[in-house]
Design a protein around this motif. Structure first.
Motif, PDB file in Angstrom:
ATOM      1  N   ALA A  81       7.599  20.788  68.568  1.00  0.00           N
ATOM      2  CA  ALA A  81       6.357  20.096  68.218  1.00  0.00           C
ATOM      3  C   ALA A  81       5.325  21.023  67.589  1.00  0.00           C
ATOM      4  O   ALA A  81       4.668  20.667  66.613  1.00  0.00           O
ATOM      5  CB  ALA A  81       5.772  19.420  69.458  1.00  0.00           C
ATOM      6  N   PHE A  82       5.168  22.210  68.149  1.00  0.00           N
ATOM      7  CA  PHE A  82       4.083  23.097  67.703  1.00  0.00           C
ATOM      8  C   PHE A  82       4.603  24.349  66.992  1.00  0.00           C
ATOM      9  O   PHE A  82       3.844  25.283  66.746  1.00  0.00           O
ATOM     10  CB  PHE A  82       3.218  23.495  68.895  1.00  0.00           C
ATOM     11  N   SER A  83       5.887  24.400  66.704  1.00  0.00           N
ATOM     12  CA  SER A  83       6.465  25.520  65.968  1.00  0.00           C
ATOM     13  C   SER A  83       7.725  25.013  65.277  1.00  0.00           C
ATOM     14  O   SER A  83       7.926  23.802  65.162  1.00  0.00           O
ATOM     15  CB  SER A  83       6.784  26.678  66.923  1.00  0.00           C
ATOM     16  N   LYS A  84       8.554  25.921  64.827  1.00  0.00           N
ATOM     17  CA  LYS A  84       9.803  25.545  64.190  1.00  0.00           C
ATOM     18  C   LYS A  84      10.966  25.725  65.182  1.00  0.00           C
ATOM     19  O   LYS A  84      10.791  26.287  66.258  1.00  0.00           O
ATOM     20  CB  LYS A  84      10.035  26.397  62.942  1.00  0.00           C
ATOM     21  N   SER A  85      12.119  25.257  64.798  1.00  0.00           N
ATOM     22  CA  SER A  85      13.292  25.413  65.655  1.00  0.00           C
ATOM     23  C   SER A  85      13.667  26.884  65.791  1.00  0.00           C
ATOM     24  O   SER A  85      13.371  27.698  64.908  1.00  0.00           O
ATOM     25  CB  SER A  85      14.475  24.625  65.082  1.00  0.00           C
ATOM     26  N   ASP A  86      14.316  27.223  66.920  1.00  0.00           N
ATOM     27  CA  ASP A  86      14.798  28.578  67.184  1.00  0.00           C
ATOM     28  C   ASP A  86      16.328  28.540  67.166  1.00  0.00           C
ATOM     29  O   ASP A  86      16.980  28.442  68.216  1.00  0.00           O
ATOM     30  CB  ASP A  86      14.294  29.077  68.542  1.00  0.00           C
ATOM     31  N   PRO A  87      16.945  28.592  65.976  1.00  0.00           N
ATOM     32  CA  PRO A  87      18.381  28.309  65.871  1.00  0.00           C
ATOM     33  C   PRO A  87      19.294  29.442  66.335  1.00  0.00           C
ATOM     34  O   PRO A  87      18.962  30.626  66.246  1.00  0.00           O
ATOM     35  CB  PRO A  87      18.570  28.029  64.384  1.00  0.00           C
ATOM     36  N   LEU A  88      20.454  29.018  66.788  1.00  0.00           N
ATOM     37  CA  LEU A  88      21.561  29.890  67.181  1.00  0.00           C
ATOM     38  C   LEU A  88      22.827  29.141  66.816  1.00  0.00           C
ATOM     39  O   LEU A  88      22.902  27.914  66.973  1.00  0.00           O
ATOM     40  CB  LEU A  88      21.488  30.188  68.674  1.00  0.00           C
ATOM     41  N   CYS A  89      23.841  29.833  66.315  1.00  0.00           N
ATOM     42  CA  CYS A  89      25.108  29.196  65.928  1.00  0.00           C
ATOM     43  C   CYS A  89      26.210  29.621  66.891  1.00  0.00           C
ATOM     44  O   CYS A  89      26.377  30.808  67.188  1.00  0.00           O
ATOM     45  CB  CYS A  89      25.488  29.569  64.498  1.00  0.00           C
TER      46      CYS A  89
ATOM     47  N   CYS B 221      12.474  29.357  62.669  1.00  0.00           N
ATOM     48  CA  CYS B 221      13.105  29.502  61.358  1.00  0.00           C
ATOM     49  C   CYS B 221      14.009  28.297  61.074  1.00  0.00           C
ATOM     50  O   CYS B 221      14.898  27.985  61.873  1.00  0.00           O
ATOM     51  CB  CYS B 221      13.916  30.792  61.307  1.00  0.00           C
ATOM     52  N   LEU B 222      13.777  27.654  59.948  1.00  0.00           N
ATOM     53  CA  LEU B 222      14.614  26.522  59.541  1.00  0.00           C
ATOM     54  C   LEU B 222      15.631  26.916  58.483  1.00  0.00           C
ATOM     55  O   LEU B 222      16.461  26.087  58.084  1.00  0.00           O
ATOM     56  CB  LEU B 222      13.722  25.386  59.001  1.00  0.00           C
TER      57      LEU B 222
ATOM     58  N   ARG C 165      34.787  24.789  64.861  1.00  0.00           N
ATOM     59  CA  ARG C 165      33.581  23.969  64.885  1.00  0.00           C
ATOM     60  C   ARG C 165      32.373  24.890  65.032  1.00  0.00           C
ATOM     61  O   ARG C 165      32.278  25.662  65.994  1.00  0.00           O
ATOM     62  CB  ARG C 165      33.620  22.960  66.033  1.00  0.00           C
ATOM     63  N   PHE C 166      31.472  24.817  64.067  1.00  0.00           N
ATOM     64  CA  PHE C 166      30.238  25.591  64.096  1.00  0.00           C
ATOM     65  C   PHE C 166      29.126  24.659  64.565  1.00  0.00           C
ATOM     66  O   PHE C 166      28.831  23.653  63.906  1.00  0.00           O
ATOM     67  CB  PHE C 166      29.913  26.138  62.710  1.00  0.00           C
ATOM     68  N   GLU C 167      28.537  24.968  65.708  1.00  0.00           N
ATOM     69  CA  GLU C 167      27.445  24.169  66.237  1.00  0.00           C
ATOM     70  C   GLU C 167      26.145  24.971  66.144  1.00  0.00           C
ATOM     71  O   GLU C 167      26.095  26.129  66.548  1.00  0.00           O
ATOM     72  CB  GLU C 167      27.684  23.787  67.702  1.00  0.00           C
ATOM     73  N   VAL C 168      25.109  24.337  65.626  1.00  0.00           N
ATOM     74  CA  VAL C 168      23.798  24.981  65.530  1.00  0.00           C
ATOM     75  C   VAL C 168      22.876  24.321  66.551  1.00  0.00           C
ATOM     76  O   VAL C 168      22.757  23.089  66.594  1.00  0.00           O
ATOM     77  CB  VAL C 168      23.212  24.863  64.112  1.00  0.00           C
ATOM     78  N   HIS C 169      22.249  25.143  67.396  1.00  0.00           N
ATOM     79  CA  HIS C 169      21.402  24.653  68.484  1.00  0.00           C
ATOM     80  C   HIS C 169      20.015  25.287  68.396  1.00  0.00           C
ATOM     81  O   HIS C 169      19.871  26.437  67.965  1.00  0.00           O
ATOM     82  CB  HIS C 169      22.011  24.989  69.856  1.00  0.00           C
ATOM     83  N   ASP C 170      19.043  24.526  68.826  1.00  0.00           N
ATOM     84  CA  ASP C 170      17.673  25.030  68.977  1.00  0.00           C
ATOM     85  C   ASP C 170      17.513  25.496  70.422  1.00  0.00           C
ATOM     86  O   ASP C 170      17.511  24.690  71.346  1.00  0.00           O
ATOM     87  CB  ASP C 170      16.674  23.916  68.650  1.00  0.00           C
ATOM     88  N   ILE C 171      17.423  26.814  70.613  1.00  0.00           N
ATOM     89  CA  ILE C 171      17.348  27.407  71.945  1.00  0.00           C
ATOM     90  C   ILE C 171      15.896  27.777  72.231  1.00  0.00           C
ATOM     91  O   ILE C 171      15.342  28.682  71.602  1.00  0.00           O
ATOM     92  CB  ILE C 171      18.242  28.656  72.053  1.00  0.00           C
ATOM     93  N   ASP C 172      15.260  27.083  73.178  1.00  0.00           N
ATOM     94  CA  ASP C 172      13.834  27.283  73.403  1.00  0.00           C
ATOM     95  C   ASP C 172      13.502  28.396  74.383  1.00  0.00           C
ATOM     96  O   ASP C 172      12.385  28.874  74.420  1.00  0.00           O
ATOM     97  CB  ASP C 172      13.201  25.974  73.902  1.00  0.00           C
TER      98      ASP C 172
END
Length: 423
Positions: free
Chosen positions: A17-25, A48-49, A70-77
């Motif tokens: 909501a107040f920032s961008k996603s924190d991705p990890l693959c 980072c998007l 299978r490559f999964e991308v997740h937003d890790i908070d």
């Protein structure tokens, strides 16, 4: 052959909501049926998007097999956030053969119901790992530009390799907080990832000031090669600042304090060089395992002649014994009352022969365990330090006996508490 996969994404879903996603693959593989198992995961990149992950994922490629990935991308908070608790940003399913044949594969990310995950895409670059050399760096900087209004700068470096399609990220250092003269922790980069083994190939190094928002401030950059970089100083240049400011010299100096090319030997290198793995087994006979007379106990031997300990002995021993020339394995127990005094022992041979605790092969260990179990009383406490010290003593003796050209090699697992040499 081993294949290194470098991963980047663009236009990921913004789940915060107040920032961008924190991705990890995260990379999963499926070689049969519906069972997927994790191969590895990249680092997490905050806010980072359009992430470019610095950590490559390495796996073995078999031409004769269909290796489904299978490559999964997740937003890790948070640091303790599990994949189940994370926000799912999209996935790609393909085969390793597709990636290897194309060398660079770009595909749209999809949700689990196969619908598009926004405009998100993932790019995977494949490279055969044929070079075991690594480059060990110690890097510092001097008089970097001040970018923070209430502080100095929080600098980090990014190392890039030149490819046919542009610059590919090879390594990202840690961030040094509030310091215009930082010294980064020593790090290593595979030589193949840095310059494809060519010491004359261009290398680009960028310096940034880290911002929590993910919009990092560019400090400067320079290009060099591995043949030129060793123990040298390079001016960090910001071209935009150079154009605007008269008398501009640089935005700081990057100091290569150490740069060494080292061989990073693989497990196979040691084995083919004649290394032996000496296997010691330690079995937990404490009362926490439960009464062996009842099926709930890990020591309960079922009508088929198996229990959890036997399954572990067979599974690990069958792998290790191929690398042990005489296949004589010392096997010990701990945490039990043993005959004839019924004192608690945390270091007893399961064949009850202190002068020769060795068992002939996995079959010998299994036989000794089956004969030992009904003769001891499970007790406690759980104290395996005597076993570890026992094995360490003989490991030390083995180390002293090795020559400099034949270093010892070992492995560890839940069953093998430590590697040891034969007594």
């Amino acid at each position: 052959m081993a294949v290194s996969l470098s991963i980047s994404c663009e236009n990921l879903l913004d789940m915060d909501a107040f920032s961008k996603s924190d991705p990890l693959c995260v990379l999963f593989m499926n070689t049969s049926g519906n069972h997927w198992f994790e191969i590895g995961r990249t680092e997490k990149i905050e806010n980072c998007l359009n992430p470019k992950f610095a950590k490559p994922l390495v796996l073995d490629y078999y031409f004769e097999m269909v290796q489904k990935l299978r490559f999964e991308v997740h937003d890790i908070d948070s640091e303790n956030c599990s994949l189940q608790e994370s926000d799912f940003l999209g996935q790609l399913e393909c085969t390793l053969g597709q990636i290897v044949s194309s060398r660079r594969l770009t595909k749209p990310l999809v949700k689990k119901d196969k619908t598009p995950a926004g405009r998100g895409t993932i790019t995977i670059c494949a490279e055969e790992m044929t070079d075991n050399r690594v480059v060990a760096f110690e890097v510092a900087a001097r008089k970097l530009d001040k970018k923070d209004f209430f502080g100095k700068s929080d600098p980090f470096l990014e190392f890039f390799k030149q490819t046919e399609t542009g610059w590919q990220l090879a390594h990202r250092t840690e961030v040094v907080k509030n310091n215009l003269n930082p010294m980064w922790r020593p790090f290593r980069i595979p030589m193949q990832s840095l310059c494809a083994g060519d010491v004359e190939k261009p290398i680009k190094i960028d310096c940034y000031d880290h911002n929590m928002s993910g919009d990092h401030d560019f400090i400067g950059t320079f290009q060099t090669s591995l043949s030129q970089i060793q123990q040298a100083e390079f001016e960090c240049i910001n071209s935009k600042k150079k154009q605007k400011k008269k008398g501009y010299k640089n935005s700081g100096v990057i100091i290569i304090k150490q740069c060494k090319v080292l061989w990073e030997y693989t497990f196979l290198d040691y084995i083919m060089g004649g290394c032996q793995i000496n296997f010691t087994i330690a079995i937990d006979f404490t009362g926490s395992n439960g009464d062996p007379k009842f099926p709930q106990s890990l020591h309960y031997i079922n009508p088929q002649g198996y229990n959890e300990y036997l399954a572990a002995i067979w599974a690990v021993g069958n792998v290790i014994q191929d690398y042990d020339s005489d296949k004589m394995f010392p096997a010990f127990g701990f945490g039990a009352q043993i005959p004839p005094t019924w004192q608690v022992s945390h270091e007893f041979p399961i064949n009850f022969n202190p002068s020769n605790p060795f068992c002939a092969g996995v079959e010998g260990v299994v036989s000794a365990y089956q004969q030992c179990l009904p003769q001891v009383k499970l007790y406690g406490p759980t104290n395996f330090s005597p076993i570890i010290n026992h094995v360490a003593r003989f490991g030390k003796q083995a180390l002293e006996q090795q020559t400099a050209s034949r270093p010892p090699c070992g492995t560890s697992c839940s069953l093998c508490l430590s590697d040891s040499s034969k007594m």
